[in-house]
Scaffold this active site. Structure first.
Site, PDB file in Angstrom:
ATOM      1  N   THR A  18       0.830  -1.212   0.000  1.00 62.72           N
ATOM      2  CA  THR A  18       0.000   0.000   0.000  1.00 62.72           C
ATOM      3  C   THR A  18       0.860   1.255   0.000  1.00 62.72           C
ATOM      4  OG1 THR A  18      -1.596  -1.241   1.291  1.00 62.72           O
ATOM      5  CG2 THR A  18      -1.896   1.136   1.201  1.00 62.72           C
ATOM      6  N   ALA A  47      11.388  -3.657  -6.155  1.00 66.90           N
ATOM      7  CA  ALA A  47      11.423  -5.100  -5.910  1.00 66.90           C
ATOM      8  C   ALA A  47      10.301  -5.515  -4.977  1.00 66.90           C
ATOM      9  CB  ALA A  47      12.772  -5.491  -5.304  1.00 66.90           C
ATOM     10  N   GLU A  69      11.477   9.711   8.393  1.00 65.06           N
ATOM     11  CA  GLU A  69      10.345  10.571   8.753  1.00 65.06           C
ATOM     12  C   GLU A  69       9.030   9.791   8.779  1.00 65.06           C
ATOM     13  OE1 GLU A  69      10.492  14.252   9.349  1.00 65.06           O
ATOM     14  OE2 GLU A  69       8.752  13.399  10.316  1.00 65.06           O
ATOM     15  N   GLY A 129       3.304   9.554  10.465  1.00 66.62           N
ATOM     16  CA  GLY A 129       2.896   9.585   9.055  1.00 66.62           C
ATOM     17  C   GLY A 129       3.477  10.775   8.327  1.00 66.62           C
ATOM     18  N   ILE A 162       3.355  13.949   9.072  1.00 64.85           N
ATOM     19  CA  ILE A 162       3.714  15.117   9.897  1.00 64.85           C
ATOM     20  C   ILE A 162       5.238  15.278   9.915  1.00 64.85           C
ATOM     21  CG2 ILE A 162       3.543  16.136  12.190  1.00 64.85           C
ATOM     22  CD1 ILE A 162       1.161  14.222  12.688  1.00 64.85           C
ATOM     23  N   GLU A 219      -6.077  -3.456  12.221  1.00 69.98           N
ATOM     24  CA  GLU A 219      -5.689  -4.714  11.582  1.00 69.98           C
ATOM     25  C   GLU A 219      -6.559  -5.853  12.122  1.00 69.98           C
ATOM     26  OE1 GLU A 219      -2.927  -5.016   9.549  1.00 69.98           O
ATOM     27  OE2 GLU A 219      -2.095  -3.005   9.805  1.00 69.98           O
ATOM     28  N   ASP A 273       3.205  -0.254  18.848  1.00 73.75           N
ATOM     29  CA  ASP A 273       3.506   0.635  17.721  1.00 73.75           C
ATOM     30  C   ASP A 273       3.845   2.047  18.226  1.00 73.75           C
ATOM     31  OD1 ASP A 273       3.186   1.422  14.737  1.00 73.75           O
ATOM     32  OD2 ASP A 273       1.788   2.763  15.774  1.00 73.75           O
ATOM     33  N   LYS A 286       7.550   4.269  18.021  1.00 72.53           N
ATOM     34  CA  LYS A 286       7.686   5.659  17.563  1.00 72.53           C
ATOM     35  C   LYS A 286       8.286   6.538  18.660  1.00 72.53           C
ATOM     36  CE  LYS A 286       3.828   4.947  14.395  1.00 72.53           C
ATOM     37  NZ  LYS A 286       2.340   4.952  14.291  1.00 72.53           N
TER      38      LYS A 286
END
Lengths: 436, 436
Positions: free
Chosen positions: A13, A43, A129, A134, A136, A190, A201, A205
């Site tokens: 995606t 790839a 980044e 995302g 920002i 998910e 997650d 970060k």
């Protein structure tokens, strides 16, 4: 016009978003850059699925190694995700003298030190980044324009899934499981939501933000990480009554050379800018000694916003290449050899204000019992709500404390939970009162 | 360790902040930069006032020219403000091969094209983060990490004085003049507040944002600029009733190759993030084709926040110097030769929704008269408030329109204001409904 050749690993995606952005904004980017970005090779194991973008013959291949060893390629974008083979591929790219752009927070949170040192040794750079917030532009801001500041705090809402769930629970009074299931249907969560709802997650970060703000390597296992699964709509209801919102916050602080690094549901006052960050949006709040508080917010995920961050890093590296730079700006904003390892405070050693919910048997004397234990543990109560009695039933007693030590809170709750009149495990939520 | 030598012109409030930040964070900055920043020389006409900072003997001088011609100095910081002698000094610095960092929005809004072309010719750079939004790293973000995006909108709250006044009027129902006078006492407004309250300062900043977002030179005189002096607490009261706030917004849009560039009081829905920006804070909202909406907010003024932006630019230039860059990232993010001059739409050619307040004689038939004129001018009414009648008195009628052309609004109001039953000039406020 000089050409910068880019290779892409991973055509899912986000990869598709990156390809679309490359194609759509090629002309614009060359006007800004003074060079032409060429997506030379992509790839992916899957070379047949139609991603809705048209590629030149031979661009899409199923062999990552021929991207990694292609001497024409200047920059490799890693969008495979996960630890392996992403780590091996990134190392190979660096060792072949290629700069790397990645959106892989898990990889960088766990293997960042290793990878950045390999990059340094090979005179190339890793930019990331897209790994935090995302689209920002927060990492670039810390590294670049805010770089004159000593930071004391970095905090943020960094997981759109959790923020979506908490926002829906807040606005509609719905239960966690109902909203989670809806979020899964809508594609905001998910099928296995563990990484998101358990705070992992967010902690990945936070690890990156702390390294950049405070110039320290972070042992990921030392980040206190607590998800949102125990939060009920009842707690949100009481938080609202007290004028607070519940958010899954990533909190990084540096106090007297010690780092606080924690991810947990947090009560923040309605009046704080972070309270207004709703749905799948992300936001990061930084506190520098000169700039004061700065907040950045925007789309924390999604193919387009993430592609924006990836392309931004590609442009930044391309500028250095076309400018003829002999060395690159270091990834974390600090010269790698200046990055140290600061101690991380145990969660039991922090102090803050607390929200506590007890579920008690509705009979006289319970409040007195609870108050006695709290008092003996040096915990003083700022305000308290005890709903109307339902004789014989089980009712919540909700309290906000003044500043208290976490070890005292944990000890007091253990003692209180052992009382006969306590009907289920008591729940506490940490509060933040200094992120205005 | 390599030394980068910096000269400073102007040792007022901001200059003092810059010196303090240099001194306080020297060690930290060298850990990030891998080079040592040295504030080699400061020029100001006043070399005697105690600014509360200690300088080495001989650093503070009263002769700008010896900074500008000092061959040891790599970067000149211009904090004099105003057009002259700032412009002459900046040109001289550039012609002597020095990079320039400036906080001077007026200078850059009016003489930016000239100065940037001189910089280009001399192979040096001008950075100006401090000119827009104080410490908020917005220009660097547009130039760097958001640089892959085609922007469609940039808008912001860019003047702390106006936002402070409007916030107080909103929260306390006070009148403009009372709050202005308070703001002057508190140091939030100048003794002569014209530049701020008439929107000129905001327009200077908008000019810079538009140039960077859309790659165009801006003829400053073509920016429609309207201040906040006509806004009454009555209008704010009605705005609140409709669920809106009134903010002085800078609005830049690019539609079909034409630029909208306007500064005026604007009604925005309570639910918009810009609505939550209160007091002296600033915020900028950017809309890119891939990143979507991004908002950055923080301190828009003050010696410390502005110093942060100045130092950020100095660090960025210093990195390029220590990296051995042959060319610099262009100031506006675009290669200078690619910057064109896009047409700017006349204010009479825009379309938006409008708030209109009529002050009418309280007698039957007035609303019918007004409605007739509006209808004939293709203006349709979305909602209307007519407070209870006070026979014989003068009462407001307040309307929100659907989308309408500004020329139709102006024409209709001219016609309506000529009616006998209209007791004072009607007031309209433009609304924004697409900045969520």
């Amino acid at each position: 016009m000089k050409e910068i050749k880019v290779g892409l690993l991973g055509f899912g995606t986000i990869g598709t978003g990156v390809v679309r952005m490359f194609q759509q904004n090629t002309e614009l980017i060359s006007q800004r850059l003074g060079a032409k970005l060429v997506l030379a090779s992509i790839a992916d194991l899957d070379v047949t699925t139609d991603r809705g973008v048209v590629l030149d013959e031979g661009v899409l291949i199923n062999d990552a190694n021929s991207v990694l060893t292609n001497p024409d390629i200047d920059i490799v974008i890693e969008l495979i995700g996960g630890y392996e083979p992403a780590r091996t591929f990134v190392i190979k790219a660096l060792e072949h003298g290629k700069h790397v752009v990645t959106a892989n927070k898990a990889l960088m949170a766990i293997h960042g030190e290793e990878l950045l040192k390999i990059a340094d040794k090979n005179g190339v750079s890793i930019l990331l980044e897209a790994a935090v917030g995302g689209g920002i532009p927060v990492l670039a801001s810390i590294r670049e324009n805010l770089g004159g500041n000593e930071f004391s705090d970095v905090s943020g809402i960094l997981n759109g899934t959790c923020n979506y769930i908490l926002t829906r629970m807040t606005e509609e009074g719905e239960d966690f499981n109902a909203v989670l299931s809806d979020a899964q249907k809508l594609g905001y969560a998910e099928a296995d939501p563990t990484f998101d709802i358990e705070g992992i997650d967010t902690a990945h970060k936070l690890s990156i933000l702390i390294s950049m703000c405070f110039g320290t390597w972070v042992d990921f296992d030392k980040i206190y990480t607590e998800g949102i699964t125990r939060i009920t709509s009842l707690d949100i209801h009481y938080a609202r009554q007290f004028g607070y919102q519940i958010k899954l916050l990533a909190i990084g602080k540096k106090v007297d050379g010690v780092i606080e690094a924690r991810v947990h549901p947090t009560m923040i006052p309605d009046s704080y800018p972070l309270s207004d960050v709703k749905g799948v949006l992300n936001a990061v709040r930084l506190q520098g000694d000169f700039v004061g508080p700065v907040m950045l917010n925007g789309s924390g995920a999604g193919m387009d916003a993430t592609a924006s961050a990836v392309l931004g890093d590609v442009i930044s590296l391309s500028r250095s290449i076309t400018n003829g730079s002999q060395t690159m700006t270091p990834t974390l904003g600090y010269q790698t050899e200046k990055i140290i390892t600061l101690p991380i405070r145990e969660i039991t050693d922090i102090s803050c204000h607390y929200y506590i919910r007890f579920m008690v048997e509705d009979c006289p004397g319970v409040l007195a019992q609870i108050s006695t234990v709290l008092g003996e543990s040096n915990i003083s109560i700022r305000s308290m709500v005890q709903p109307e009695q339902q004789l014989g039933g089980c009712v919540p007693i909700v309290m906000l404390t003044h500043g208290a030590k976490e070890c005292d809170i944990q000890h007091a709750l253990d003692e209180i939970d052992a009382l006969d009149s306590i009907k289920e495990q008591s729940l506490f939520i940490r509060m933040e009162n200094d992120l205005a």
